[in-house]
Motif scaffolding. Structure first.
Motif, short mmCIF file in Angstrom:
data_model
loop_
_atom_site.label_atom_id
_atom_site.label_comp_id
_atom_site.label_asym_id
_atom_site.label_seq_id
_atom_site.Cartn_x
_atom_site.Cartn_y
_atom_site.Cartn_z
N UNK A 260 -3.15 59.70 -5.09
CA UNK A 260 -2.43 58.23 -4.24
C UNK A 260 -0.89 58.36 -4.46
N UNK A 261 -0.99 57.55 -5.56
CA UNK A 261 0.09 57.13 -6.21
C UNK A 261 0.76 58.09 -6.49
N UNK A 262 1.12 59.49 -7.03
CA UNK A 262 1.60 60.30 -6.51
C UNK A 262 2.20 60.62 -4.86
N UNK A 263 1.31 60.52 -4.16
CA UNK A 263 2.14 61.43 -2.93
C UNK A 263 3.06 59.77 -2.17
N UNK A 264 2.12 58.91 -2.82
CA UNK A 264 3.23 57.54 -2.41
C UNK A 264 4.52 57.43 -2.63
N UNK A 265 4.63 58.02 -3.99
CA UNK A 265 6.19 58.44 -4.59
C UNK A 265 6.68 59.25 -4.02
N UNK A 266 6.03 60.28 -3.77
CA UNK A 266 7.06 61.07 -3.75
C UNK A 266 7.31 61.36 -1.82
N UNK A 267 7.06 60.68 -1.47
CA UNK A 267 6.99 60.92 0.38
C UNK A 267 7.79 59.34 0.57
N UNK A 268 7.59 58.57 -0.31
CA UNK A 268 8.44 57.70 0.22
C UNK A 268 7.65 56.62 0.97
N UNK A 269 5.83 56.56 0.84
CA UNK A 269 5.65 56.03 1.86
C UNK A 269 5.34 54.23 2.00
N UNK A 270 5.83 54.07 1.02
CA UNK A 270 5.18 52.57 0.45
C UNK A 270 5.72 51.44 1.45
N UNK A 271 5.28 51.10 2.39
CA UNK A 271 5.67 49.82 3.55
C UNK A 271 5.88 48.40 3.03
N UNK A 272 5.68 48.06 1.59
CA UNK A 272 5.45 47.06 1.13
C UNK A 272 6.05 47.45 0.13
N UNK A 273 6.67 45.95 -0.76
CA UNK A 273 7.04 45.98 -2.06
C UNK A 273 6.65 44.37 -2.30
N UNK A 274 7.15 44.03 -3.48
CA UNK A 274 6.89 43.00 -4.41
C UNK A 274 8.30 42.35 -4.23
N UNK A 275 8.31 40.85 -3.28
CA UNK A 275 9.79 40.33 -3.71
C UNK A 275 9.47 38.97 -4.27
N UNK A 276 10.81 38.45 -4.59
CA UNK A 276 11.08 37.01 -5.51
C UNK A 276 10.73 36.14 -4.32
N UNK A 277 10.72 34.90 -4.49
CA UNK A 277 10.91 34.26 -3.44
C UNK A 277 10.56 32.55 -3.79
N UNK A 278 11.21 31.15 -3.02
CA UNK A 278 10.77 29.76 -3.07
C UNK A 278 10.15 29.36 -2.25
N UNK A 279 9.45 28.85 -2.38
CA UNK A 279 8.80 27.44 -1.09
C UNK A 279 9.21 26.03 -1.97
#
Length: 353
Positions: A260-279
């Protein structure tokens, strides 16, 4: 020295306790030039030892331990078959037969049970050593150099502790360990009965006691995630940028969840990623807290880690990439709006390139 005795000791040094974390007066100020000394009671560790330890872990974890030299460390994770991270940690390799996995203490039981299911066919023993050892941190502009001097880890500046290195040192005849998480962040493992002595030694030589949230702030600023019990099996490694931080190897071969991890990388399928933010300031959101778009109708992500800073709260959060790209208003349930900040690395880079 058990946890209550340790809390009493730090209480006598000026600490108050909140949700298992030591807080010191004035210990929330961020001064990068000052060497800060922090108690890491909310962190724990799994000890892995035995002749098959490396072979066992190599077949379970996302990181490559075979090509990691002795006395080095790396980020890593342990996934379920669907590629969701049960745990994430700093993997400290002392030698091929001895490893330490440093992670939030509230995740230890879950992580240990998951690993033990696969360990029965290997000559390796896994144990929770969170009560046997204390973890401290030295943080500051040149924490690695300062730790080297204060703990006599090196004979000259040329041999100072470096980021991602481990150094074993003697403290009152017992083995202790220093690990450079980054230039600014060194963690120390010491037998529980020696922790008070080491604390006093460091505090009397210029290290200023600091509150635990200040250490979490180091991780937020570095864009380094932690996984807690509340977020276990919530994220695939790429969602928290672990592949950009050296915590995922795409060359090592099979491990649990690898397809699953490799498929997501090779297909570029990640729709979410981690961001830095403030509130805005207020209650610090717990890991796993949902984040909503617009009028709070749809969930677009979750808090990974948060810490107060100078009247605001800074955080890491996994967010839907398209929502961030479109500039949509993202907010907590209480209405506080996220202001997305830069990460200290290129979150859109391709580690396979």
């Amino acid at each position: 020295m058990d946890q209550q005795q340790w809390q009493d000791f730090l209480g006598n040094q000026g600490a108050s306790w909140q949700n298992g974390s030591a807080l010191f007066p004035g210990g929330d100020s961020a001064d990068g030039g000052q060497l800060q000394l922090t108690d890491l009671s909310p962190m724990g560790a799994i000890y892995v030892a035995g002749p098959d330890s490396q072979k066992f872990l190599q077949g379970q974890l996302t990181c490559d331990l075979v090509n990691l030299p002795d006395e080095q460390l790396t980020l890593g994770s342990h996934c379920n078959p669907k590629g969701r991270m049960i745990s994430a940690f700093y993997a400290l390799k002392i030698e091929q037969s001895e490893f330490i996995l440093l992670m939030p203490r509230d995740l230890i039981a879950t992580a240990l049970a998951a690993l033990k299911k696969y360990a029965v066919f290997f000559k390796t023993e896994l144990s929770d050593v969170s009560e046997q050892y204390r973890w401290l941190a030295l943080c500051g502009r040149d924490a690695c150099g300062a730790a080297s001097q204060l703990l006599s880890l090196s004979s000259s500046e040329d041999s100072d502790l470096l980021p991602h290195q481990l150094r074993i040192f003697d403290h009152n005849g017992q083995r202790a360990l220093a690990a450079g998480l980054s230039t600014h962040n060194v963690v120390l493992q010491v037998p529980a009965e020696q922790a008070a002595d080491l604390w006093q030694q460091l505090a009397s030589n210029g290290a200023t006691p600091a509150s635990y949230p200040q250490w979490l702030l180091q991780l937020v600023e570095a864009g380094t995630p932690l996984v807690y019990r509340s977020t276990s099996e919530e994220f695939i490694p790429q969602m928290v940028n672990l592949h950009l931080l050296g915590g995922v190897s795409f060359k090592k071969g099979c491990y649990t969840g690898q397809e699953v991890v490799a498929r997501m990388q090779y297909l570029g399928a990640a729709k979410r990623r981690m961001y830095r933010a403030q509130i805005d300031s207020g209650d610090v959101p717990e890991p796993g807290t949902e984040i909503f778009s617009g009028e709070g109708k749809s969930s677009v992500g979750n808090i990974v880690l948060a810490s107060p800073q100078s009247g605001e709260t800074v955080l890491l959060a996994v967010l839907t990439k398209s929502k961030v790209a479109d500039g949509e208003s993202l907010q907590l349930k209480d209405g506080r709006v996220l202001e997305v900040l830069e990460l200290p690395y290129d979150a859109d880079s391709d580690p396979l390139a």
